[in-house]
Design an enzyme around this catalytic site. Structure first.
Site, PDB file in Angstrom:
ATOM      1  N   ASP A 212      37.022  43.858  44.509  1.00 29.53           N
ATOM      2  CA  ASP A 212      37.346  43.839  43.064  1.00 29.53           C
ATOM      3  C   ASP A 212      36.433  44.696  42.182  1.00 29.53           C
ATOM      4  O   ASP A 212      36.076  44.278  41.064  1.00 29.53           O
ATOM      5  CB  ASP A 212      37.341  42.389  42.545  1.00 29.53           C
ATOM      6  CG  ASP A 212      38.366  41.513  43.252  1.00 29.53           C
ATOM      7  OD1 ASP A 212      39.079  42.011  44.133  1.00 29.53           O
ATOM      8  OD2 ASP A 212      38.434  40.305  42.930  1.00 29.53           O
TER       9      ASP A 212
ATOM     10  N   LYS B 120      45.367  41.146  45.567  1.00 28.27           N
ATOM     11  CA  LYS B 120      45.329  39.690  45.787  1.00 28.27           C
ATOM     12  C   LYS B 120      45.542  38.938  44.478  1.00 28.27           C
ATOM     13  O   LYS B 120      45.006  39.332  43.439  1.00 28.27           O
ATOM     14  CB  LYS B 120      43.993  39.303  46.440  1.00 28.27           C
ATOM     15  CG  LYS B 120      42.756  39.632  45.615  1.00 28.27           C
ATOM     16  CD  LYS B 120      41.511  39.398  46.444  1.00 28.27           C
ATOM     17  CE  LYS B 120      40.241  39.623  45.670  1.00 28.27           C
ATOM     18  NZ  LYS B 120      39.986  38.721  44.573  1.00 28.27           N
TER      19      LYS B 120
ATOM     20  N   THR C 267      32.917  39.126  41.581  1.00 30.48           N
ATOM     21  CA  THR C 267      31.604  38.654  41.252  1.00 30.48           C
ATOM     22  C   THR C 267      31.138  37.764  42.406  1.00 30.48           C
ATOM     23  O   THR C 267      31.950  37.131  43.073  1.00 30.48           O
ATOM     24  CB  THR C 267      31.571  37.846  39.925  1.00 30.48           C
ATOM     25  OG1 THR C 267      32.499  36.756  40.024  1.00 30.48           O
ATOM     26  CG2 THR C 267      31.914  38.696  38.744  1.00 30.48           C
TER      27      THR C 267
ATOM     28  N   CYS D  52      34.816  35.759  43.507  1.00 34.58           N
ATOM     29  CA  CYS D  52      35.665  36.366  44.549  1.00 34.58           C
ATOM     30  C   CYS D  52      34.895  36.699  45.824  1.00 34.58           C
ATOM     31  O   CYS D  52      35.460  36.630  46.925  1.00 34.58           O
ATOM     32  CB  CYS D  52      36.365  37.589  43.995  1.00 34.58           C
ATOM     33  SG  CYS D  52      37.549  37.130  42.704  1.00 34.58           S
TER      34      CYS D  52
ATOM     35  N   GLN E  81      20.938  26.772  55.783  1.00 36.53           N
ATOM     36  CA  GLN E  81      21.353  25.968  56.950  1.00 36.53           C
ATOM     37  C   GLN E  81      21.708  26.864  58.147  1.00 36.53           C
ATOM     38  O   GLN E  81      22.746  26.702  58.781  1.00 36.53           O
ATOM     39  CB  GLN E  81      22.548  25.083  56.609  1.00 36.53           C
ATOM     40  CG  GLN E  81      22.228  24.027  55.565  1.00 36.53           C
ATOM     41  CD  GLN E  81      23.438  23.157  55.255  1.00 36.53           C
ATOM     42  OE1 GLN E  81      24.052  22.588  56.153  1.00 36.53           O
ATOM     43  NE2 GLN E  81      23.778  23.050  53.985  1.00 36.53           N
TER      44      GLN E  81
HETATM   45  N1  TIU Z   1      36.724  39.176  41.191  1.00 40.35           N
HETATM   46  C1  TIU Z   1      36.304  38.051  40.590  1.00 40.35           C
HETATM   47  O1  TIU Z   1      35.232  37.562  40.860  1.00 40.35           O
HETATM   48  N2  TIU Z   1      37.134  37.493  39.626  1.00 40.35           N
HETATM   49  C2  TIU Z   1      36.710  36.719  38.592  1.00 40.35           C
HETATM   50  O2  TIU Z   1      37.517  36.174  37.854  1.00 40.35           O
HETATM   51  N3  TIU Z   1      35.379  36.611  38.406  1.00 40.35           N
HETATM   52  C3  TIU Z   1      34.745  35.966  37.385  1.00 40.35           C
HETATM   53  O3  TIU Z   1      33.522  35.893  37.436  1.00 40.35           O
HETATM   54  N4  TIU Z   1      35.437  35.451  36.389  1.00 40.35           N
END
Ligand code: TIU
Length: 224
Positions: free
Chosen positions: A26, A132, A161, A165, A205
């Site tokens: 992403d 996706k 992020t 994701c 872990q």
């Molecule tokens: N790609 C991804 O992480 N989508 C999100 O919506 N991330 C947020 O941090 N909102």
């Protein structure tokens, strides 16, 4: 077959380059460019823009090794018919909803400028792009098939992020028996606390979900 050993947490990560793919999650303008969805939600996008260059270096190194590269994008059909009402509803609560008009077109809608991958990490022909609808890269996509058909057992994971994701994808991969190495300096969360927590959650872990390391250790492994 080329085997590499990478210094990592909680211990070294070994992989065969023929059975390993780089996944870039992403790295879309909506998350990594000024005026995108991420910034409109009130986030500081410095962390997500600052990983573009380190990720580009990893991408170049991995392409040089002829490794498989997969890109993902989060987004929906223009009529939003593939977006769960719950996701639509909760997005709106934050102020900028999926499908709303943003500075780079409709937010997280396929075909819009903001939905596409940043220029620096533009996929090459032959590198699949997984579109996706969810946070995880396996949910309602053919990623499973693409990996299985190439005999991929290991993933080097980058993107944004980290706590959303990236983590969702690592957890999905882990449940499928795929070994994941997340690159700490090629992943980002808008809040550094989420980055730190995610790293700990993955490698704790004995590597409950996988391994984490910095890209310099991947380059060291490639040079050995
Ligand atoms: N790609 C991804 O992480 N989508 C999100 O919506 N991330 C947020 O941090 N909102």
């Amino acid at each position: 077959m080329a085997e590499y050993i990478v210094k990592a947490k909680p211990y070294e990560f070994k992989f065969d380059s023929e059975k390993t793919a780089l996944i870039i999650i992403d790295m879309q303008r909506d998350f990594c460019a000024p005026g995108g969805f991420g910034e409109k939600l009130g986030n500081d996008i410095t962390p997500t823009t600052s990983i573009i260059d380190p990720t580009r270096k990893v991408l170049e190194a991995v392409r040089e090794k002829d490794m498989f590269v997969v890109h993902t994008r989060e987004g929906h059909r223009p009529d939003l018919s593939d977006c769960p009402p719950s996701k639509l509803r909760r997005g709106k609560i934050q102020g900028a909803g999926i499908g709303d008009m943003g500075p780079m077109g409709r937010i997280l809608v396929r075909g819009e400028h903001g939905h596409d991958i940043v220029d620096e990490l533009k996929p090459l022909e032959g590198e699949p792009i997984i579109d996706k609808p969810g946070k995880g890269s396996f949910y309602q996509t053919d990623l499973d098939l693409l990996l299985a058909n190439r005999g991929i057992t290991h993933l080097i994971v980058t993107g944004v992020t980290t706590h959303v994701c990236v983590q969702s994808t690592i957890r999905e991969a882990n449940d499928r028996g795929i070994e994941c190495l997340m690159l700490e300096d090629c992943t980002a969360a808008f809040d550094p606390r989420d980055q730190e927590a995610s790293i700990r959650m993955i490698n704790q872990q004995g590597g409950i979900f996988g391994w984490t390391t910095e890209s310099k250790h991947l380059f060291e492994a490639f040079e050995d």
